[in-house]
Design a protein around this motif. Sequence first.
Motif, mmCIF file in Angstrom:
data_model
loop_
_atom_site.group_PDB
_atom_site.id
_atom_site.type_symbol
_atom_site.label_atom_id
_atom_site.label_comp_id
_atom_site.label_asym_id
_atom_site.label_seq_id
_atom_site.Cartn_x
_atom_site.Cartn_y
_atom_site.Cartn_z
ATOM 1 N N UNK A 1 0.829 -1.205 0.000
ATOM 2 C CA UNK A 1 0.000 0.000 0.000
ATOM 3 C C UNK A 1 0.862 1.253 0.000
ATOM 4 N N UNK A 2 1.979 1.207 0.708
ATOM 5 C CA UNK A 2 2.902 2.344 0.724
ATOM 6 C C UNK A 2 3.440 2.609 -0.682
ATOM 7 N N UNK A 3 3.905 1.553 -1.364
ATOM 8 C CA UNK A 3 4.445 1.707 -2.718
ATOM 9 C C UNK A 3 3.364 2.205 -3.670
ATOM 10 N N UNK A 4 2.212 1.563 -3.609
ATOM 11 C CA UNK A 4 1.110 1.892 -4.513
ATOM 12 C C UNK A 4 0.662 3.343 -4.324
ATOM 13 N N UNK A 5 0.532 3.756 -3.064
ATOM 14 C CA UNK A 5 0.092 5.117 -2.782
ATOM 15 C C UNK A 5 1.142 6.154 -3.120
ATOM 16 N N UNK A 6 2.415 5.834 -2.851
ATOM 17 C CA UNK A 6 3.500 6.798 -3.095
ATOM 18 C C UNK A 6 3.626 7.131 -4.572
ATOM 19 N N UNK A 7 3.284 6.146 -5.439
ATOM 20 C CA UNK A 7 3.415 6.363 -6.880
ATOM 21 C C UNK A 7 2.068 6.337 -7.601
ATOM 22 N N UNK A 8 1.001 6.570 -6.849
ATOM 23 C CA UNK A 8 -0.345 6.708 -7.419
ATOM 24 C C UNK A 8 -0.731 5.536 -8.312
ATOM 25 N N UNK A 9 -0.224 4.359 -8.006
ATOM 26 C CA UNK A 9 -0.594 3.172 -8.762
ATOM 27 C C UNK A 9 0.007 3.083 -10.150
ATOM 28 N N UNK A 10 0.984 3.939 -10.467
ATOM 29 C CA UNK A 10 1.577 3.930 -11.809
ATOM 30 C C UNK A 10 2.454 2.686 -11.960
ATOM 31 N N UNK A 11 2.156 1.897 -12.967
ATOM 32 C CA UNK A 11 2.695 0.545 -13.109
ATOM 33 C C UNK A 11 4.218 0.493 -13.125
ATOM 34 N N UNK A 12 4.858 1.345 -13.920
ATOM 35 C CA UNK A 12 6.302 1.218 -14.130
ATOM 36 C C UNK A 12 7.077 1.361 -12.824
ATOM 37 N N UNK A 13 6.672 2.304 -11.984
ATOM 38 C CA UNK A 13 7.379 2.526 -10.725
ATOM 39 C C UNK A 13 7.179 1.346 -9.771
ATOM 40 N N UNK A 14 5.960 0.836 -9.725
ATOM 41 C CA UNK A 14 5.689 -0.314 -8.859
ATOM 42 C C UNK A 14 6.495 -1.518 -9.331
ATOM 43 N N UNK A 15 6.529 -1.732 -10.648
ATOM 44 C CA UNK A 15 7.309 -2.848 -11.196
ATOM 45 C C UNK A 15 8.790 -2.707 -10.851
ATOM 46 N N UNK A 16 9.304 -1.492 -10.974
ATOM 47 C CA UNK A 16 10.724 -1.249 -10.710
ATOM 48 C C UNK A 16 11.060 -1.600 -9.263
#
Length: 375
Positions: A246-261
């Motif tokens: 949830x921290x990762x998802x929220x910090x990057x607004x759910x943008x796929x590339x950042x979460x994948x990285x």
Amino acid sequence: MVQTNPFVIEGYLSPEYFCDRIDETALLTRHLTNRCNVALIAQRRLGKSGLIHNCFYQKAIREQYHCIFVDIYDTKDLNEFVYALGKGILTALKPKGRKAWEFFVNMLQSLKSTISFDINGNPEWSVGIGDIQAPDTTLDEIFAYLEHADKPCIVAIDEFQTIASYPEKTVEATLRKRIQNCHNASFVFSGSKRHMMALMFTSQSRPFYHSSSIMGLEPIDRTVYRDFANRHLARNGKTISDEAFSYIYGRFDGVTWYIQYILNMLYTAISTDSILTTDDAKAAIAGILAQHRFAYQALVYQLTSKQKQVLTAIAAENGPTSIMSQAFLRKYGLGASTVQGAVKVLLDRDFISQDDGTYRLCDRFLEMYLQEELQ
């Protein structure tokens, strides 16, 4: 045996490594198999290209169509567009065998003398941009190929809004006319500058008005994405806590590339614990910023002091909407004329984007780097 990191950052491997987008894949596939062109609009790095390639992978498409993907983000004029389109088609046809690519090469009479062949007799796109002396003629030849190819074609043009900035002011009209008369191909016009794409496809004064179905992309559902992450993390005997994801998802607004990285980094993280925590996520982000620090320093060094000041202020505000307000100007010691001039440069050079009145840095990691610099 080398184990593939399942969290793909660039390119597309297979549906196994592609998270969700089941409904979007089905809709895009249905449009294209019904010979309907599509304008696919979403912010950068949300997964438009991955969705297109996932659609290309579907049996109903991969066995029946020639699938062509062309990225025109770096093109500056019609010559470069034609160059990118021709290269993209040849790249897609080469794995299909001699019969497929030979017909295309023979159609390119204006460039035939500049296409070379390797030692195995396979064509190489050795064409230089300067070799395209008559881009309209070459474009006619490319569309003649699309119209007479042995299979129907699907052509995906990424960052399609780029053509609006070409010095040739008739590119939209000339492309629209050719596409309208090409009955053996369907097109995906993918774009990340949502305002520009919306104008191109919904304004009555533009050539592409009502020419395509419009699809938008939203972030992947958080719970679905977390389950996808844990399914693949389990290969390494790990799982990510709901709080950490949830921290990762929220910090990057759910943008796929950042979460994948970040998940890519966490997958190989040295940790004795089986459950990845928020601290692990923060450590992974810190590691990414450290790796990029030198590049970001060089990137920001290109800017004038005022441009850097405005860029840093936008990063600090984390998505401001009123950068010309007196409160914003006073807080960061800026003048209105300084902000106006700097914003134009920063937008033109893709340091920042403006969407629905909100300014954001295009690179969220750069945004975090500048925020750290302020601390």
